[in-house]
Design an enzyme around this catalytic site. Structure first.
Site, PDB file in Angstrom:
ATOM      1  N   CYS A   1       2.739  -5.970   8.708  1.00 23.24           N
ATOM      2  CA  CYS A   1       3.365  -5.561   9.971  1.00 23.24           C
ATOM      3  C   CYS A   1       4.308  -6.653  10.468  1.00 23.24           C
ATOM      4  O   CYS A   1       5.375  -6.354  11.010  1.00 23.24           O
ATOM      5  CB  CYS A   1       2.301  -5.265  11.016  1.00 23.24           C
ATOM      6  SG  CYS A   1       1.375  -3.742  10.710  1.00 23.24           S
TER       7      CYS A   1
ATOM      8  N   HIS B   1      -3.548  -2.913   4.894  1.00 26.46           N
ATOM      9  CA  HIS B   1      -2.347  -2.135   5.216  1.00 26.46           C
ATOM     10  C   HIS B   1      -1.954  -1.510   3.887  1.00 26.46           C
ATOM     11  O   HIS B   1      -1.717  -2.225   2.915  1.00 26.46           O
ATOM     12  CB  HIS B   1      -1.242  -3.066   5.728  1.00 26.46           C
ATOM     13  CG  HIS B   1       0.000  -2.376   6.211  1.00 26.46           C
ATOM     14  ND1 HIS B   1       0.571  -2.672   7.428  1.00 26.46           N
ATOM     15  CD2 HIS B   1       0.794  -1.437   5.638  1.00 26.46           C
ATOM     16  CE1 HIS B   1       1.676  -1.939   7.579  1.00 26.46           C
ATOM     17  NE2 HIS B   1       1.818  -1.183   6.503  1.00 26.46           N
TER      18      HIS B   1
ATOM     19  N   HIS C   1       1.786   0.894  10.475  1.00 20.70           N
ATOM     20  CA  HIS C   1       0.519   0.386   9.958  1.00 20.70           C
ATOM     21  C   HIS C   1      -0.383   1.568   9.590  1.00 20.70           C
ATOM     22  O   HIS C   1      -0.772   2.360  10.442  1.00 20.70           O
ATOM     23  CB  HIS C   1      -0.195  -0.507  10.973  1.00 20.70           C
ATOM     24  CG  HIS C   1      -1.441  -1.107  10.401  1.00 20.70           C
ATOM     25  ND1 HIS C   1      -1.423  -2.298   9.717  1.00 20.70           N
ATOM     26  CD2 HIS C   1      -2.713  -0.660  10.369  1.00 20.70           C
ATOM     27  CE1 HIS C   1      -2.643  -2.564   9.294  1.00 20.70           C
ATOM     28  NE2 HIS C   1      -3.446  -1.588   9.675  1.00 20.70           N
TER      29      HIS C   1
ATOM     30  N   HIS D   1       1.797  -1.409  -5.499  1.00 17.31           N
ATOM     31  CA  HIS D   1       2.355  -2.459  -6.344  1.00 17.31           C
ATOM     32  C   HIS D   1       3.156  -1.789  -7.452  1.00 17.31           C
ATOM     33  O   HIS D   1       2.633  -0.922  -8.150  1.00 17.31           O
ATOM     34  CB  HIS D   1       1.246  -3.280  -7.013  1.00 17.31           C
ATOM     35  CG  HIS D   1       0.349  -3.997  -6.067  1.00 17.31           C
ATOM     36  ND1 HIS D   1       0.442  -5.350  -5.857  1.00 17.31           N
ATOM     37  CD2 HIS D   1      -0.675  -3.550  -5.294  1.00 17.31           C
ATOM     38  CE1 HIS D   1      -0.487  -5.711  -4.989  1.00 17.31           C
ATOM     39  NE2 HIS D   1      -1.180  -4.645  -4.636  1.00 17.31           N
TER      40      HIS D   1
ATOM     41  N   GLY E   1     -10.207  -4.334  -4.764  1.00 20.12           N
ATOM     42  CA  GLY E   1      -9.403  -5.548  -4.720  1.00 20.12           C
ATOM     43  C   GLY E   1      -8.329  -5.554  -3.644  1.00 20.12           C
ATOM     44  O   GLY E   1      -7.437  -6.395  -3.669  1.00 20.12           O
TER      45      GLY E   1
ATOM     46  N   ASP F   1       6.241  -9.548  -4.337  1.00 19.88           N
ATOM     47  CA  ASP F   1       4.924 -10.132  -4.117  1.00 19.88           C
ATOM     48  C   ASP F   1       5.043 -11.651  -4.218  1.00 19.88           C
ATOM     49  O   ASP F   1       5.728 -12.167  -5.101  1.00 19.88           O
ATOM     50  CB  ASP F   1       3.940  -9.607  -5.163  1.00 19.88           C
ATOM     51  CG  ASP F   1       2.498  -9.888  -4.806  1.00 19.88           C
ATOM     52  OD1 ASP F   1       2.128 -11.067  -4.714  1.00 19.88           O
ATOM     53  OD2 ASP F   1       1.737  -8.919  -4.632  1.00 19.88           O
TER      54      ASP F   1
ATOM     55  N   ASN G   1      -4.539  -0.161  -4.455  1.00 15.51           N
ATOM     56  CA  ASN G   1      -5.923  -0.614  -4.297  1.00 15.51           C
ATOM     57  C   ASN G   1      -6.408  -0.126  -2.947  1.00 15.51           C
ATOM     58  O   ASN G   1      -5.737  -0.331  -1.931  1.00 15.51           O
ATOM     59  CB  ASN G   1      -6.005  -2.142  -4.363  1.00 15.51           C
ATOM     60  CG  ASN G   1      -5.554  -2.677  -5.698  1.00 15.51           C
ATOM     61  OD1 ASN G   1      -5.896  -2.135  -6.733  1.00 15.51           O
ATOM     62  ND2 ASN G   1      -4.772  -3.735  -5.671  1.00 15.51           N
TER      63      ASN G   1
ATOM     64  N   HIS H   1      -0.481  -0.270   0.632  1.00 18.12           N
ATOM     65  CA  HIS H   1       0.684  -0.737  -0.114  1.00 18.12           C
ATOM     66  C   HIS H   1       0.529  -0.405  -1.581  1.00 18.12           C
ATOM     67  O   HIS H   1      -0.567  -0.331  -2.107  1.00 18.12           O
ATOM     68  CB  HIS H   1       0.911  -2.245   0.079  1.00 18.12           C
ATOM     69  CG  HIS H   1      -0.242  -3.106  -0.296  1.00 18.12           C
ATOM     70  ND1 HIS H   1      -1.384  -3.222   0.475  1.00 18.12           N
ATOM     71  CD2 HIS H   1      -0.438  -3.903  -1.367  1.00 18.12           C
ATOM     72  CE1 HIS H   1      -2.220  -4.059  -0.098  1.00 18.12           C
ATOM     73  NE2 HIS H   1      -1.674  -4.485  -1.230  1.00 18.12           N
TER      74      HIS H   1
END
Length: 112
Positions: free
Chosen positions: A6, A97, A45, A101, A92, A29, A86, A99
Site C-alpha cells: 500500500c 496484500h 488493499h 509473482h 509462504g 521484487d 501464495n 500479489h
C-alpha cells in the site's frame, strides 16, 4: 501503518515500477529468484484471492492483460514463465496484500 505494498502504491516507498494500470501496479521484487521476478499487486488493499472478485470481471481481465504485457516486455512470453499466488502462511505468503509473482528468464524446476 499501511502494508508495504500500500505504501508503494501511494508513492511513500520507492519501487522499480515495471507497468501500471488503473487497478494494478507491477514492480520488481527486491529479492528476485530469477532474472525476471515482477510482482503484480492490486492498488486497493486486498488480502485474499476471494476478495479479488470485489474488483469485478473487467479488473481481472485488466490484470491478466497486464501480466501478458509484462511477459512480452521482459521477453519471457515465448520461453515461459511461472505465475505464483501464495495464499496464507503455509503457502509462504509474507505480505498480507494479494500479489502475483511473475517469474522467468531461466529454466525453473518442478514444484514439490
Amino acid at each position: 501503518m499501511a502494508c508495504i505494498f500500500c505504501r508503494i502504491v501511494s508513492g511513500e516507498v520507492n519501487a522499480d515500477i515495471v507497468e501500471e494500470t488503473n487497478n494494478f501496479i507491477a514492480f520488481r521484487d527486491v529479492n528476485p529468484v530469477a532474472p525476471t521476478h515482477v510482482l503484480v499487486v492490486p492498488k486497493q488493499h486486498i488480502d485474499s484471492p476471494i476478495s479479488l472478485q470485489a474488483l469485478g470481471g473487467e479488473a481481472l481481465q485488466e490484470m491478466f492483460q497486464l501480466i501478458d504485457k509484462i511477459a512480452k516486455k521482459e521477453n519471457i512470453k515465448k520461453s515461459g514463465y511461472r505465475l505464483i499466488l501464495n495464499n496464507g502462511n503455509d503457502a509462504g505468503q509474507e505480505i498480507n496484500h494479494l500479489h502475483f509473482h511473475i517469474i522467468g528468464g531461466r529454466k525453473i524446476g518442478r514444484l514439490g
